[in-house]
Design an enzyme around this catalytic site. Structure first.
Site, PDB file in Angstrom:
ATOM      1  N   HIS A 110       4.928   2.057  -7.561  1.00 33.79           N
ATOM      2  CA  HIS A 110       3.290   0.784  -7.931  1.00 33.79           C
ATOM      3  C   HIS A 110       2.777   0.830  -9.441  1.00 33.79           C
ATOM      4  CE1 HIS A 110       4.707   1.710  -3.354  1.00 33.79           C
ATOM      5  NE2 HIS A 110       4.457   0.179  -3.860  1.00 33.79           N
ATOM      6  N   GLY A 128       9.274  -4.628  -8.498  1.00 38.82           N
ATOM      7  CA  GLY A 128      10.102  -3.554  -8.735  1.00 38.82           C
ATOM      8  C   GLY A 128      11.602  -3.366  -8.945  1.00 38.82           C
ATOM      9  N   SER A 177       7.467   4.359  -0.710  1.00 37.32           N
ATOM     10  CA  SER A 177       6.993   4.590   0.969  1.00 37.32           C
ATOM     11  C   SER A 177       7.336   5.579   1.220  1.00 37.32           C
ATOM     12  CB  SER A 177       5.455   3.486   0.364  1.00 37.32           C
ATOM     13  OG  SER A 177       5.249   2.866   0.324  1.00 37.32           O
ATOM     14  N   GLY A 181       0.775  -0.682   0.061  1.00 38.74           N
ATOM     15  CA  GLY A 181      -0.059  -0.154  -0.253  1.00 38.74           C
ATOM     16  C   GLY A 181       0.745   1.542   0.397  1.00 38.74           C
ATOM     17  N   ALA A 182       0.220   2.283   0.200  1.00 35.19           N
ATOM     18  CA  ALA A 182       0.425   3.876   0.364  1.00 35.19           C
ATOM     19  C   ALA A 182       0.859   3.919  -1.143  1.00 35.19           C
ATOM     20  CB  ALA A 182       1.836   4.439   1.360  1.00 35.19           C
ATOM     21  N   HIS A 214       2.474   4.400  -5.181  1.00 36.13           N
ATOM     22  CA  HIS A 214       2.993   5.515  -5.390  1.00 36.13           C
ATOM     23  C   HIS A 214       3.236   5.789  -7.301  1.00 36.13           C
ATOM     24  CE1 HIS A 214       6.826   3.467  -4.760  1.00 36.13           C
ATOM     25  NE2 HIS A 214       6.337   3.289  -4.034  1.00 36.13           N
TER      26      HIS A 214
END
Ligand code: PAF
Length: 283
Positions: free
Chosen positions: A37, A147, A186, A31-32, A34
């Protein structure tokens, strides 16, 4: 976009999609979300008809003194970003659903997991390997995108997938960077504006090392030391490590051979925030 929280329900949906001959791509996150992602989602979208995004802040990959409890969890914002990026299914389980009472199994990958990030963060890669294996079994993707920013994590996942014969194609997406070269992460939200500016020195220093390697320098230990000094000098940050490694095994490399590729890894502390970055260069 459909949000699913139950692992059994997600697995049943994926099974049905597979029976319908749909190609599934997964992007796993904590999550979080950006831009980094979202670039993984775009790559998954190009390769697969159905994209599943997972959001799970995995407790087992955090050390006791790490930021598990304060890790950002802007769920509504993440869901809106996922929807606008064209995600079809958002899988966001609770910790209790992933690790129910009595959960005992772990996946670990010796060797590569014991070096660098693994040495600094004991148990981290076992936590990652276990949750990634579970998420692969739950989402049943044909393609999984990770990534390159977390290059060692990517190498551990590739090894687990290969050693355990998991039928998924692992794709690597290039690191997204801010204008000054700081790798998007993140955890960048923990940085002050000055720290964000100073952090540009990390990427500049890695690129400088790449230029020296391309110019024929062969002493990788010395070059890593010079890079660490440059980062510390230009940013004022405390360097945790800088090292050249073999790009697949992550074994430290001390002497460059012409024509071979090496990965340079860096981990630094910007105050209490730990930043990692890496780049691959040809000698
Ligand atoms: O890279 C991450 O965000 C996490 O390590 C991952 C792969 C989602 C596993 O929790």
């Amino acid at each position: 976009m459909q949000t699913v929280t139950d692992p059994a329900e997600m697995q049943a949906i994926s099974e049905k999609l597979r029976l319908g001959r749909q190609l599934i791509g997964v992007v796993m996150t904590m999550g979080a979300l950006h831009e980094g992602h979202l670039s993984l989602v775009r790559l998954a979208r190009e390769q697969a008809g159905i994209v599943i995004l997972t959001i799970f802040v995995n407790p087992t990959q955090f050390g006791p003194t790490e930021d598990f409890h304060r890790y950002p969890r802007p769920f509504e914002q993440d869901a809106a970003l996922a929807r606008s990026a064209g995600v079809d299914y958002l899988f966001a389980p609770e910790a209790g659903a992933m690790y129910p009472e009595g959960f005992r199994a772990t996946v670990s990958c010796s060797g590569i997991s014991d070096l660098f990030e693994g040495e600094k963060r004991p148990g981290h890669f076992s936590g990652v390997a276990t949750v990634v294996t579970k998420l692969l079994h739950i989402t049943r993707p044909h393609i999984a995108v990770f990534g390159e920013k977390d290059a060692q994590q990517l190498a551990v996942i590739r090894k687990v997938v290969s050693d355990l014969n998991i039928a998924v194609k692992v794709l690597a997406a290039p690191t997204m960077r801010e204008a000054n070269g700081l790798a998007v992460s993140s955890r960048n939200i923990y940085l002050t504006r000055e720290q964000q500016e100073s952090a540009g020195a990390i990427w500049r220093s890695l690129c400088h090392a790449g230029e020296r390697l391309a110019a024929g320098e062969t002493g990788l230990t010395e070059l890593a030391e010079a890079t660490a000094t440059m980062i510390a000098h230009e940013s004022g940050f405390r360097v945790d490590y800088v090292a050249f490694v073999d790009k697949e095994t992550f074994m430290p490399a001390s002497r460059a051979m012409k024509g071979r590729s090496y990965r340079i890894l860096a981990a630094v502390f910007a105050g209490s925030v730990r930043l990692i970055d890496n780049a691959c260069f040809v000698a």
